[in-house]
Scaffold this motif. Structure first.
Motif, PDB file in Angstrom:
ATOM      1  N   TYR A  29      -7.214   1.104   7.268  1.00 42.26           N
ATOM      2  CA  TYR A  29      -5.677  -0.003   7.190  1.00 42.26           C
ATOM      3  C   TYR A  29      -5.507   0.111   5.276  1.00 42.26           C
ATOM      4  CZ  TYR A  29      -5.347  -0.856  11.648  1.00 42.26           C
ATOM      5  OH  TYR A  29      -4.914  -0.948  13.030  1.00 42.26           O
ATOM      6  N   GLN A  30      -7.024   0.498   4.626  1.00 37.85           N
ATOM      7  CA  GLN A  30      -6.362  -0.424   3.108  1.00 37.85           C
ATOM      8  C   GLN A  30      -5.673   1.653   2.977  1.00 37.85           C
ATOM      9  OE1 GLN A  30     -10.654  -0.316   1.214  1.00 37.85           O
ATOM     10  NE2 GLN A  30     -10.668  -2.379   2.578  1.00 37.85           N
ATOM     11  N   LEU A  31      -6.069   2.777   3.587  1.00 38.43           N
ATOM     12  CA  LEU A  31      -5.925   3.799   2.983  1.00 38.43           C
ATOM     13  C   LEU A  31      -3.849   3.641   3.762  1.00 38.43           C
ATOM     14  CD1 LEU A  31      -8.765   6.277   3.352  1.00 38.43           C
ATOM     15  CD2 LEU A  31      -7.852   5.635   1.207  1.00 38.43           C
ATOM     16  N   LEU A  32      -4.068   3.693   4.507  1.00 41.08           N
ATOM     17  CA  LEU A  32      -2.773   3.291   5.148  1.00 41.08           C
ATOM     18  C   LEU A  32      -1.321   2.595   4.686  1.00 41.08           C
ATOM     19  CD1 LEU A  32      -1.515   4.176   8.648  1.00 41.08           C
ATOM     20  CD2 LEU A  32      -1.947   2.279   9.199  1.00 41.08           C
ATOM     21  N   PHE A  33      -2.030   1.469   4.449  1.00 44.93           N
ATOM     22  CA  PHE A  33      -0.938   0.634   3.571  1.00 44.93           C
ATOM     23  C   PHE A  33      -0.203   0.760   2.625  1.00 44.93           C
ATOM     24  CE2 PHE A  33      -2.519  -2.362   7.520  1.00 44.93           C
ATOM     25  CZ  PHE A  33      -1.615  -2.107   8.156  1.00 44.93           C
ATOM     26  N   THR A  34      -1.526   1.069   1.715  1.00 48.43           N
ATOM     27  CA  THR A  34      -1.336   2.022   0.184  1.00 48.43           C
ATOM     28  C   THR A  34      -0.595   3.273   0.060  1.00 48.43           C
ATOM     29  OG1 THR A  34      -3.880   0.574  -0.443  1.00 48.43           O
ATOM     30  CG2 THR A  34      -2.590   2.957  -1.958  1.00 48.43           C
ATOM     31  N   LEU A 103      -8.727  10.771   9.908  1.00 49.96           N
ATOM     32  CA  LEU A 103      -9.644  12.050   9.399  1.00 49.96           C
ATOM     33  C   LEU A 103     -10.339  11.184   7.298  1.00 49.96           C
ATOM     34  CD1 LEU A 103      -7.958  14.589  10.410  1.00 49.96           C
ATOM     35  CD2 LEU A 103     -10.773  14.229  10.970  1.00 49.96           C
ATOM     36  N   GLN A 104      -9.231  10.957   6.749  1.00 53.26           N
ATOM     37  CA  GLN A 104      -9.525  10.728   5.327  1.00 53.26           C
ATOM     38  C   GLN A 104     -10.866   9.565   4.933  1.00 53.26           C
ATOM     39  OE1 GLN A 104      -6.223   9.601   2.988  1.00 53.26           O
ATOM     40  NE2 GLN A 104      -7.798   9.207   1.221  1.00 53.26           N
ATOM     41  N   ALA A 105     -10.223   8.191   6.563  1.00 53.22           N
ATOM     42  CA  ALA A 105     -11.253   7.519   6.191  1.00 53.22           C
ATOM     43  C   ALA A 105     -12.759   7.682   7.139  1.00 53.22           C
ATOM     44  CB  ALA A 105     -11.260   6.156   7.379  1.00 53.22           C
TER      45      ALA A 105
END
Length: 420
Positions: A29-34, A103-105
C-alpha cells in the motif's frame, strides 16, 4: 491454466506469506499510493490507518497461495470481494497496477528469498487470479447497469428526509435526483456513498447497508456517527453525513451490491442477531419477511448500550407485530436508571449461549447476524457450540473481511458499533 511447476512454487511460498504477509501488504500500500495517489479516491483511509485493509489483503494472498491448485474453492470469497469492487468502481485497468506493485512489495520484503522463479510464478498466478476477478466483476457491472432502474458507476441522489434514530444513529432517505426509476435490491445488500468533504484532498467512499425493505420509492441508510476513541480516529464520512449533509443535498451512490442476503426460498424459522448499527441489514430482511412471508417464525435479538443508542426499535416492534409468530429481545450492557425502572430490555450485560437457548425456540433455523467483530465472534462461537450447522449461519463484516475464530479476539458479545 497454471503449470504444475508454477503451482508447486506458489505453494512453497505459503510459509513465507504466513510469516511476512502483513509486512508485504503494508509495503504494497505504501508503494501503491506513492506511485498512484489517485487510488486514494477509492480506498477507505480509516481502514488503512488501522491496518485492517493490510491484514485483509494479506489473508487473501495467503488463501490464494494455499488454494492455487483449486481456485474454484475460493470462488465464494471472490464473489464477495467482487461485489465490493464493483460498488467502489474498481476497473480492469487497476489490476495490472496492483499486480506490479504486489510483486515489487514481495521482492522488497523477502529480499534474496524472492528468486526470479518465485516472482515469475507469482506474476503468472496473479494474472490468472486477476482475470477471474475481472470476469466476475464485468458480469456484475453489466447486471447493475442493465436491470430496471440500474446504472453504472455513481448516480446522484437527493436527501429527501433525515431522521435521528438514536443519540448516535441517523437515517437518510435518498431519492434519485433525475427522478427516474430506482433499481431493486435484495434485503441485506448495501450501497456505496461517495462524498467530497471540504478541506479533504481526496474523495471518500463508504458502504452502508440499506435499512428498509425493497420496493420503496427511496433508499434508506442508517449511519452511526463514529466518535474518536483510543487508537481510532473519528469517522470522517459518518461525521460529515451527520453534521454536514442536510435536506436537499446530493450524495453519489453506487447500485446496490453484496451477497449477505435473505434466502427467500427457505421457509424455516429465522433468527436475527445484531449489535449496534449492525441491525441495519437485518431490519431490511425483517421488513421483507413481514411484507412477503408473514407466516414465517422470526426471533429478533439486538444488543445495544441502552435505549439512548438503540435505533429503529419502534420499527422492529411494529414489524414483529405484523408477523404471525415473532418475538423481539433487547440486551443492554449499559442501561440507564430509567431503562431499569421501565424494564425496556430483556437482559442486562452481554448475550451468552445460556440466554440464547432460552429465547430462541429452536436451533433448527436460519441464523443471520451482523455487528462489531467481537460481537460476531461471540455469536458465531455460541452457535457453533450449540451445534448449529455452518450452512445455517450467515453473517457480514462491516469493512474488510476478517476471521470469526473466537481464539483471535475477545469472545464477549460487545455492542460497540462496526466501522463502515
Amino acid at each position: 491454466m497454471l503449470s504444475q511447476k508454477t503451482i508447486h512454487i506458489i505453494k512453497s511460498t505459503v510459509p513465507a506469506l504466513e510469516k511476512h504477509g502483513t509486512d508485504i501488504t503494508k509495503r504494497f500500500y505504501q508503494l501503491l499510493f506513492t506511485g498512484h495517489p489517485e487510488l486514494l479516491n477509492v480506498f477507505n483511509h480509516a481502514n488503512q490507518s488501522q491496518g485492517r485493509q493490510q491484514t485483509a489483503l494479506a489473508n487473501a494472498v495467503y488463501a490464494a497461495a494455499q488454494h492455487i491448485d483449486k481456485l474454484e474453492s475460493i470462488l465464494p470469497v471472490v464473489r464477495q470481494i467482487a461485489h465490493k469492487h464493483r460498488s467502489l468502481g474498481v476497473r480492469p485497468e487497476h489490476y495490472p497496477i496492483v499486480g506490479q506493485t504486489l510483486l515489487q512489495a514481495i521482492k522488497e520484503v523477502l529480499g534474496d528469498a524472492a528468486t526470479e522463479d518465485i516472482l515469475q510464478a507469482w506474476a503468472e498466478a496473479y494474472g490468472v487470479i486477476a482475470n477471474v476477478f475481472i470476469g466476475v466483476e464485468a458480469e456484475m457491472y453489466q447486471q447493475a447497469e442493465r436491470q430496471t432502474g440500474g446504472w453504472a458507476d455513481f448516480r446522484a441522489f437527493r436527501v429527501e428526509r433525515k431522521v435521528q434514530e438514536s443519540s448516535v444513529i441517523t437515517s437518510f432517505y435518498l431519492v434519485p435526483q433525475d427522478e427516474e426509476a430506482l433499481a431493486p435490491f435484495e434485503p441485506g445488500q448495501y450501497i456505496s456513498v461517495k462524498v467530497e468533504i471540504p478541506g479533504e484532498a481526496h474523495t471518500h467512499i463508504r458502504q452502508y447497508s440499506l435499512s428498509d425493505a425493497p420496493g420503496n420509492p427511496y433508499y434508506r441508510i442508517s449511519v452511526k456517527r463514529e466518535e474518536a476513541s483510543t487508537g481510532k480516529p473519528a469517522g470522517k464520512v459518518s461525521n460529515y453525513l451527520h453534521e454536514g449533509v442536510q435536506l436537499g443535498d446530493v450524495l453519489w451512490l453506487s447500485a446496490p451490491a453484496g451477497d449477505f442476503t435473505l434466502d427467500r426460498q427457505d421457509q424455516r424459522p429465522l433468527v436475527f442477531l445484531s449489535g449496534g448499527v449492525g441491525l441495519t441489514p437485518l431490519v431490511s430482511m425483517l421488513s421483507t419477511v413481514a411484507d412477503t412471508h408473514p407466516g414465517r417464525p422470526v426471533t429478533f435479538i439486538h444488543a445495544a448500550q441502552n435505549s439512548g443508542t438503540h435505533a429503529l426499535k419502534q420499527q422492529v416492534e411494529e414489524l414483529a407485530g405484523c408477523l404471525e409468530k415473532a418475538s423481539v429481545h433487547w440486551c443492554y450492557n449499559q442501561p440507564t436508571e430509567q431503562d431499569r425502572e421501565q424494564q425496556v430490555y430483556d437482559k442486562e450485560g452481554y448475550i451468552d449461549l445460556a440466554w440464547l437457548k432460552q429465547v430462541v425456540p429452536t436451533r433448527e433455523a436460519s441464523f443471520y447476524f451482523c455487528g462489531p467483530v467481537p460481537f460476531m465472534k461471540a455469536v458465531n462461537s455460541f452457535l457453533s457450540e450449540w451445534g448449529v450447522p455452518a450452512a445455517d449461519i450467515h453473517y457480514e463484516f462491516f469493512g474488510p473481511s476478517g476471521s470469526l475464530d473466537a481464539a483471535e479476539g475477545d469472545a464477549r458479545a460487545e455492542t460497540a458499533a462496526p466501522q463502515r
